[in-house]
Write an enzyme that holds these catalytic residues in place. Sequence first.
Site, mmCIF file in Angstrom:
data_model
loop_
_atom_site.group_PDB
_atom_site.id
_atom_site.type_symbol
_atom_site.label_atom_id
_atom_site.label_comp_id
_atom_site.label_asym_id
_atom_site.label_seq_id
_atom_site.Cartn_x
_atom_site.Cartn_y
_atom_site.Cartn_z
ATOM 1 N N LYS A 150 15.369 124.691 -36.304
ATOM 2 C CA LYS A 150 15.063 123.257 -36.212
ATOM 3 C C LYS A 150 14.754 122.710 -37.605
ATOM 4 O O LYS A 150 14.113 123.406 -38.420
ATOM 5 C CB LYS A 150 13.873 123.068 -35.264
ATOM 6 C CG LYS A 150 13.586 121.628 -34.876
ATOM 7 C CD LYS A 150 12.530 121.588 -33.773
ATOM 8 C CE LYS A 150 12.155 120.174 -33.386
ATOM 9 N NZ LYS A 150 11.182 120.149 -32.263
ATOM 10 N N SER A 152 12.304 117.246 -28.390
ATOM 11 C CA SER A 152 12.929 116.882 -29.650
ATOM 12 C C SER A 152 13.831 117.973 -30.220
ATOM 13 O O SER A 152 14.589 117.710 -31.148
ATOM 14 C CB SER A 152 11.852 116.521 -30.668
ATOM 15 O OG SER A 152 11.080 117.673 -30.991
ATOM 16 N N SER A 197 8.773 119.864 -26.597
ATOM 17 C CA SER A 197 10.051 119.812 -27.308
ATOM 18 C C SER A 197 10.932 121.054 -27.244
ATOM 19 O O SER A 197 12.098 120.995 -27.604
ATOM 20 C CB SER A 197 9.819 119.449 -28.769
ATOM 21 O OG SER A 197 9.656 118.065 -28.833
HETATM 22 N N1 GLN Z 1 8.511 114.312 -26.286
HETATM 23 C C1 GLN Z 1 7.212 114.502 -26.824
HETATM 24 C C2 GLN Z 1 6.958 113.484 -27.907
HETATM 25 O O1 GLN Z 1 7.787 112.672 -28.088
HETATM 26 C C3 GLN Z 1 7.059 115.867 -27.347
HETATM 27 C C4 GLN Z 1 7.663 116.064 -28.685
HETATM 28 C C5 GLN Z 1 7.462 117.415 -29.212
HETATM 29 O O2 GLN Z 1 7.040 118.336 -28.509
HETATM 30 N N2 GLN Z 1 7.733 117.553 -30.502
HETATM 31 O O3 GLN Z 1 5.966 113.496 -28.576
#
Ligand code: GLN
Length: 456
Positions: A75, A150, A174
Amino acid sequence: MGRETLEKLDAIRRGELSAVENVQQALELIKKQDKQVKAFIELNPHALAEAEAIDRKLKRGERVGKLAGLAIGVKSNINVTGLRATCASRTLENYVSTYDAEAIRRVRDAGGVIVGMNNMDEFACGSSGETSAFSPTDNPAAPGHIPGGSSSGGAAAVAAGMCDLCLASDTGGSIRNPASHCGVVGIRPTQGLVPGHGLIELAVSFDQIGPLAPDVYGAALMLETIAGHNPNECTTLDLSSVNYLDKLNIKIESIRVGTSPKFSELTDPAIIKVIDGAVEKLRDLGAEIVEVELPHLEKGLSAYYVIMSAEFFSATRKFDGRKYGRRIEEVCGDEVLRRIKCGEYISRKEQLGKYYQRALQVRTLLRREFEEALDRVDVIVGPTVPKLPHELGTKLSPAEMRAYDYLTSPISLAGTCAGVIKAGDVDGIPVGLQVQGKVLGEGTVLRVMHALEAVK
Ligand code: GLN
């Protein structure tokens, strides 16, 4: 089912497939498919040379690690020397890492070959992959739909076979959310199990590095590789090593599996049907199914967003244009800006901690509720996301987008672990089962997922 990673490793160790051939196959697939999928932002120009070095070691009979010759995606918020850690943001567009994150160091030491940096939501803020400053990612398991986020690129890359395993990060879901939408395996480790050194933070009290994999074996293998104490990091747990692979095949007959009616209140009935099917399979495998209560589960989402925004605001203050080139507020997308503004508001002195304190109280409440429930059972299973992934390009309000995180953010608040495995599909769109475990309960979570994988 689920033998992909093991078979490939065996083939490499036996010399039937060289590391170079394996990495070459991954790079060719990326070349062929990634114009459409957009799972990678940058490729590692040294990947083949690094694979050659593994092959030389194998030929000489020297020690190679447990990931020897596997193609690994990373990532874009994890530092890899010489590659760009852009966080899929214009803010860090030209930022080339000068060091390896501790997890990367462990992956390299184990013989993993990093093929490139995966696309993601900007600064890991999002649940769809659409906030990437470079391009949204397509879902190879359900083309035309979001892959989730994400860690959009990592899940898509694994689903398309563009790499063998990925390193990703999970703050509020994410890893788990895209694993569910793309039909792959993902694990959010217990807070402190995996060193976070070298991860560009979203919200430091929640962030965890973890694996995305095509099968449970691959996820367990990667987790085993990266888990364990880092003497330079006081936030890592004092564990010298972990062992998941040896215990994967232990039967789950004596295991107590919790379910909660709360999940169906929050989730699309079509998803619940698939999840119920998986619970029945676990019952057939001999698990005891027990109903548990999680009375305040739905309160997790807003508490998560308050704490995350406050921490994100603080974390982004270093992107003021002096060190990394650009001032974040001048170049970031709407979602990142919204969170910075929100975090700034929450953190103001005159609020006297009004929102933040309350959110911390909910965090404690949920931690207790999960602790109590997990005292009665070994794991709690349920859906990962409350709704199916939308079609790429559909306009969602911020609240609708946040609603994807209803079922993943509570575990982040509780600080325990959770894994995701495909349970089935709705009209061809994958649906992932979330297996939520105790603190350091990864071994049990993996065993339950492995048992389920074997009967699919
Ligand atoms: N979807 C969640 C957010 O937007 C989690 C994102 C994540 O775990 N990086 O914060």
